[in-house]
Design a protein around this motif. Structure first.
Motif, PDB file in Angstrom:
ATOM      1  N   TYR A  14       0.800  -1.182  -0.074  1.00  0.00           N
ATOM      2  CA  TYR A  14      -0.092  -0.192   0.071  1.00  0.00           C
ATOM      3  C   TYR A  14       0.890   1.132   0.153  1.00  0.00           C
ATOM      4  O   TYR A  14       0.472   2.239   0.514  1.00  0.00           O
ATOM      5  CB  TYR A  14      -1.037  -0.055   1.380  1.00  0.00           C
ATOM      6  CG  TYR A  14      -1.837  -1.221   1.242  1.00  0.00           C
ATOM      7  CD1 TYR A  14      -2.918  -1.042   0.475  1.00  0.00           C
ATOM      8  CD2 TYR A  14      -1.440  -2.343   1.938  1.00  0.00           C
ATOM      9  CE1 TYR A  14      -3.893  -2.505   0.426  1.00  0.00           C
ATOM     10  CE2 TYR A  14      -2.523  -3.233   1.982  1.00  0.00           C
ATOM     11  CZ  TYR A  14      -3.312  -3.509   1.193  1.00  0.00           C
ATOM     12  OH  TYR A  14      -4.278  -4.527   1.162  1.00  0.00           O
ATOM     13  N   GLY A  55       2.221  -2.689   5.525  1.00  0.00           N
ATOM     14  CA  GLY A  55       1.116  -3.513   5.411  1.00  0.00           C
ATOM     15  C   GLY A  55       1.306  -4.743   4.595  1.00  0.00           C
ATOM     16  O   GLY A  55       2.309  -4.491   3.662  1.00  0.00           O
ATOM     17  N   GLY A  56       0.521  -5.663   4.518  1.00  0.00           N
ATOM     18  CA  GLY A  56       0.637  -6.818   3.399  1.00  0.00           C
ATOM     19  C   GLY A  56      -0.403  -7.632   3.309  1.00  0.00           C
ATOM     20  O   GLY A  56      -1.361  -7.695   4.355  1.00  0.00           O
ATOM     21  N   GLU A  57      -0.653  -8.489   2.473  1.00  0.00           N
ATOM     22  CA  GLU A  57      -1.431  -9.428   2.379  1.00  0.00           C
ATOM     23  C   GLU A  57      -1.160 -10.721   3.185  1.00  0.00           C
ATOM     24  O   GLU A  57      -0.289 -10.786   3.622  1.00  0.00           O
ATOM     25  CB  GLU A  57      -1.901 -10.087   0.772  1.00  0.00           C
ATOM     26  CG  GLU A  57      -2.406  -9.005  -0.069  1.00  0.00           C
ATOM     27  CD  GLU A  57      -1.010  -8.332  -0.923  1.00  0.00           C
ATOM     28  OE1 GLU A  57       0.090  -8.439  -0.509  1.00  0.00           O
ATOM     29  OE2 GLU A  57      -1.396  -7.617  -1.812  1.00  0.00           O
ATOM     30  N   ASP A  58      -2.277 -11.613   3.366  1.00  0.00           N
ATOM     31  CA  ASP A  58      -1.995 -12.457   4.525  1.00  0.00           C
ATOM     32  C   ASP A  58      -0.675 -13.394   4.154  1.00  0.00           C
ATOM     33  O   ASP A  58      -0.017 -13.726   5.175  1.00  0.00           O
ATOM     34  CB  ASP A  58      -3.127 -13.265   4.676  1.00  0.00           C
ATOM     35  CG  ASP A  58      -4.478 -12.730   5.310  1.00  0.00           C
ATOM     36  OD1 ASP A  58      -4.181 -11.696   5.510  1.00  0.00           O
ATOM     37  OD2 ASP A  58      -5.541 -13.393   5.327  1.00  0.00           O
ATOM     38  N   GLN A  61       2.237 -11.524   4.979  1.00  0.00           N
ATOM     39  CA  GLN A  61       2.411 -11.186   6.071  1.00  0.00           C
ATOM     40  C   GLN A  61       3.080 -12.429   6.975  1.00  0.00           C
ATOM     41  O   GLN A  61       3.960 -12.282   7.892  1.00  0.00           O
ATOM     42  CB  GLN A  61       1.032 -10.856   6.853  1.00  0.00           C
ATOM     43  CG  GLN A  61       1.101 -10.604   8.332  1.00  0.00           C
ATOM     44  CD  GLN A  61      -0.478  -9.998   8.684  1.00  0.00           C
ATOM     45  OE1 GLN A  61      -1.086  -9.748   7.661  1.00  0.00           O
ATOM     46  NE2 GLN A  61      -0.570  -9.998   9.808  1.00  0.00           N
ATOM     47  N   CYS A  87      -0.624  -1.551   9.905  1.00  0.00           N
ATOM     48  CA  CYS A  87      -1.391  -2.661   9.620  1.00  0.00           C
ATOM     49  C   CYS A  87      -1.008  -4.092   9.682  1.00  0.00           C
ATOM     50  O   CYS A  87      -0.965  -4.434  10.876  1.00  0.00           O
ATOM     51  CB  CYS A  87      -2.058  -2.583   8.088  1.00  0.00           C
ATOM     52  SG  CYS A  87      -3.735  -3.231   8.049  1.00  0.00           S
ATOM     53  N   ALA A  88      -0.547  -4.623   8.775  1.00  0.00           N
ATOM     54  CA  ALA A  88       0.016  -6.272   8.936  1.00  0.00           C
ATOM     55  C   ALA A  88       1.282  -6.054   9.766  1.00  0.00           C
ATOM     56  O   ALA A  88       1.428  -7.040  10.956  1.00  0.00           O
ATOM     57  CB  ALA A  88       0.752  -6.756   7.509  1.00  0.00           C
ATOM     58  N   GLN A  91      -0.216  -5.964  13.350  1.00  0.00           N
ATOM     59  CA  GLN A  91      -0.595  -7.266  13.816  1.00  0.00           C
ATOM     60  C   GLN A  91       0.613  -8.347  14.211  1.00  0.00           C
ATOM     61  O   GLN A  91       0.596  -9.093  15.237  1.00  0.00           O
ATOM     62  CB  GLN A  91      -1.349  -7.871  12.788  1.00  0.00           C
ATOM     63  CG  GLN A  91      -2.723  -7.133  12.321  1.00  0.00           C
ATOM     64  CD  GLN A  91      -3.356  -7.765  11.207  1.00  0.00           C
ATOM     65  OE1 GLN A  91      -3.188  -8.679  10.615  1.00  0.00           O
ATOM     66  NE2 GLN A  91      -4.696  -7.073  10.789  1.00  0.00           N
ATOM     67  N   ARG A 121     -14.448  -7.189   5.810  1.00  0.00           N
ATOM     68  CA  ARG A 121     -13.451  -6.646   5.310  1.00  0.00           C
ATOM     69  C   ARG A 121     -13.784  -5.012   5.826  1.00  0.00           C
ATOM     70  O   ARG A 121     -14.523  -4.473   5.379  1.00  0.00           O
ATOM     71  CB  ARG A 121     -12.867  -6.776   4.098  1.00  0.00           C
ATOM     72  CG  ARG A 121     -11.428  -6.481   3.886  1.00  0.00           C
ATOM     73  CD  ARG A 121     -10.871  -7.219   2.898  1.00  0.00           C
ATOM     74  NE  ARG A 121      -9.321  -6.675   2.640  1.00  0.00           N
ATOM     75  CZ  ARG A 121      -8.385  -7.162   3.365  1.00  0.00           C
ATOM     76  NH1 ARG A 121      -8.803  -8.629   4.089  1.00  0.00           N
ATOM     77  NH2 ARG A 121      -7.050  -6.965   3.639  1.00  0.00           N
ATOM     78  N   ASN A 140      -7.488  -0.827   4.966  1.00  0.00           N
ATOM     79  CA  ASN A 140      -7.927  -2.273   4.314  1.00  0.00           C
ATOM     80  C   ASN A 140      -7.461  -3.298   5.068  1.00  0.00           C
ATOM     81  O   ASN A 140      -6.272  -3.759   4.777  1.00  0.00           O
ATOM     82  CB  ASN A 140      -7.490  -2.067   2.921  1.00  0.00           C
ATOM     83  CG  ASN A 140      -7.817  -3.171   1.946  1.00  0.00           C
ATOM     84  OD1 ASN A 140      -8.591  -4.017   2.542  1.00  0.00           O
ATOM     85  ND2 ASN A 140      -7.587  -3.105   0.774  1.00  0.00           N
ATOM     86  N   HIS A 141      -8.282  -3.722   5.983  1.00  0.00           N
ATOM     87  CA  HIS A 141      -8.033  -5.253   6.518  1.00  0.00           C
ATOM     88  C   HIS A 141      -8.860  -6.109   6.904  1.00  0.00           C
ATOM     89  O   HIS A 141     -10.076  -5.547   7.209  1.00  0.00           O
ATOM     90  CB  HIS A 141      -6.958  -4.716   7.774  1.00  0.00           C
ATOM     91  CG  HIS A 141      -7.779  -3.826   8.600  1.00  0.00           C
ATOM     92  ND1 HIS A 141      -8.490  -4.057   9.960  1.00  0.00           N
ATOM     93  CD2 HIS A 141      -7.947  -2.415   8.658  1.00  0.00           C
ATOM     94  CE1 HIS A 141      -9.088  -3.135  10.375  1.00  0.00           C
ATOM     95  NE2 HIS A 141      -8.892  -2.099   9.739  1.00  0.00           N
ATOM     96  N   GLY A 142      -8.667  -7.333   7.165  1.00  0.00           N
ATOM     97  CA  GLY A 142      -9.694  -8.549   7.361  1.00  0.00           C
ATOM     98  C   GLY A 142      -9.710  -8.665   9.123  1.00  0.00           C
ATOM     99  O   GLY A 142     -10.356  -9.143   9.623  1.00  0.00           O
ATOM    100  N   GLY A 143      -8.463  -8.304   9.744  1.00  0.00           N
ATOM    101  CA  GLY A 143      -8.345  -8.611  11.063  1.00  0.00           C
ATOM    102  C   GLY A 143      -8.905  -7.259  11.977  1.00  0.00           C
ATOM    103  O   GLY A 143      -9.037  -6.342  11.781  1.00  0.00           O
ATOM    104  N   HIS A 181      -2.865   3.663   6.268  1.00  0.00           N
ATOM    105  CA  HIS A 181      -2.057   3.541   5.170  1.00  0.00           C
ATOM    106  C   HIS A 181      -2.108   5.044   4.659  1.00  0.00           C
ATOM    107  O   HIS A 181      -2.849   5.799   5.094  1.00  0.00           O
ATOM    108  CB  HIS A 181      -2.395   2.685   4.045  1.00  0.00           C
ATOM    109  CG  HIS A 181      -2.271   1.416   4.439  1.00  0.00           C
ATOM    110  ND1 HIS A 181      -1.025   0.455   4.657  1.00  0.00           N
ATOM    111  CD2 HIS A 181      -3.489   0.193   4.624  1.00  0.00           C
ATOM    112  CE1 HIS A 181      -1.560  -0.661   5.082  1.00  0.00           C
ATOM    113  NE2 HIS A 181      -2.930  -0.949   5.026  1.00  0.00           N
TER     114      HIS A 181
HETATM  115  N1  GLN Z   1      -3.505  -9.149   6.262  1.00  0.00           N
HETATM  116  C1  GLN Z   1      -4.234  -8.285   7.154  1.00  0.00           C
HETATM  117  C2  GLN Z   1      -5.414  -7.981   7.012  1.00  0.00           C
HETATM  118  O1  GLN Z   1      -6.069  -8.527   6.105  1.00  0.00           O
HETATM  119  C3  GLN Z   1      -3.238  -6.967   7.000  1.00  0.00           C
HETATM  120  C4  GLN Z   1      -3.826  -6.229   5.890  1.00  0.00           C
HETATM  121  C5  GLN Z   1      -2.859  -4.933   5.628  1.00  0.00           C
HETATM  122  O2  GLN Z   1      -1.720  -4.754   6.093  1.00  0.00           O
HETATM  123  N2  GLN Z   1      -3.490  -4.015   4.855  1.00  0.00           N
HETATM  124  O3  GLN Z   1      -6.048  -7.982   8.316  1.00  0.00           O
END
Ligand code: GLN
Length: 224
Positions: A14, A55-58, A61, A87-88, A91, A121, A140-143, A181
């Motif tokens: 991002y 940040g990053g996708e799952d 991450q 973000c990631a 977490q 999300r 933008n996150h699912g957690g 972000h």
């Molecule tokens: N993968 C994590 C989530 O979706 C973090 C996403 C992100 O860094 N934007 O919660």
């Protein structure tokens, strides 16, 4: 001042690597030299005054977490390192986080925070009250992140969701963490300067750049 961006190929989807450029530019405008080192997978963690985690996708991450674990990043932080985590990154530093297909993944355990899979999300603009100031950004996150009793939130949510709809991120003596972000420091020059003054250990002369003017406009457009 040395800034290290950790694993931008995994934690930079991002544009969070832009945080390093903002810090560097704002310090250089004040006549201070800043080096930015992009640390790739396979490289050891260099000494730095500030580490950035984006940040990053799952999947990325998870790989970033394992690499940080293997390379002793927890020891680096316990040794006094300062960190900005988005973000990631936020977490990963906690006790555990949920990623697709794996509901309890072990974090680095540096912060009393746990991230569970949220109901939906969370995508959109966000604003967070931090003391007298407002931090704006895009999430933008699912957690969803639950803070334990031993850690303070970074601020309270005015717009968007943050950790849980009420508060965003966390702040310890060494770590600033947020879901925002943007990159967050490009959108919030005051926050960049706050971090720079802590890292450099001194008060900084105020700057009035175009970024500072745009920040004011952003608050107005959010009705803040
Ligand atoms: N993968 C994590 C989530 O979706 C973090 C996403 C992100 O860094 N934007 O919660």
């Amino acid at each position: 001042m040395r800034i290290a961006v950790l694993y931008p190929e995994l934690l930079g989807t991002y544009g969070d690597g832009g945080n390093a450029l903002v810090l560097q530019q704002r310090m250089q405008l004040r006549g201070q030299r800043v080096t930015v080192q992009q640390v790739s997978l396979g490289e050891s963690i260099p000494p730095a005054d500030l580490y950035l985690l984006g940040g990053g996708e799952d999947g990325p991450q998870r790989l970033a977490t394992e690499t940080l674990r293997k390379n002793g990043f927890a020891r680096t932080v316990k040794g006094g390192a300062l960190v900005l985590a988005v973000c990631a990154g936020l977490q990963i530093l906690g006790e555990s986080f949920a990623v697709e297909g794996d509901l309890q993944y072990e974090g680095l355990g540096l912060v009393d925070a746990a991230t569970v899979r949220g109901g939906e999300r969370r995508v959109g603009n966000m604003a967070v009250q931090i003391g007298e100031r407002v931090l704006v950004g895009f999430e933008n996150h699912g957690g969803e992140t639950r803070l334990g009793a031993r850690v303070e939130a970074l601020g309270s949510v005015l717009r968007g969701f943050g950790n849980d709809g009420h508060v965003d991120g966390y702040e310890t003596e060494q770590i600033w963490a947020t879901y925002a972000h943007g990159p967050v420091l490009a959108l919030n020059p005051w926050f960049a300067d706050h971090i720079l003054s802590v890292v450099s250990g001194r008060e900084l002369a105020p700057l009035k750049t175009v970024a500072d003017h745009l920040y004011e406009g952003r608050l107005t457009s959010l009705g803040l």
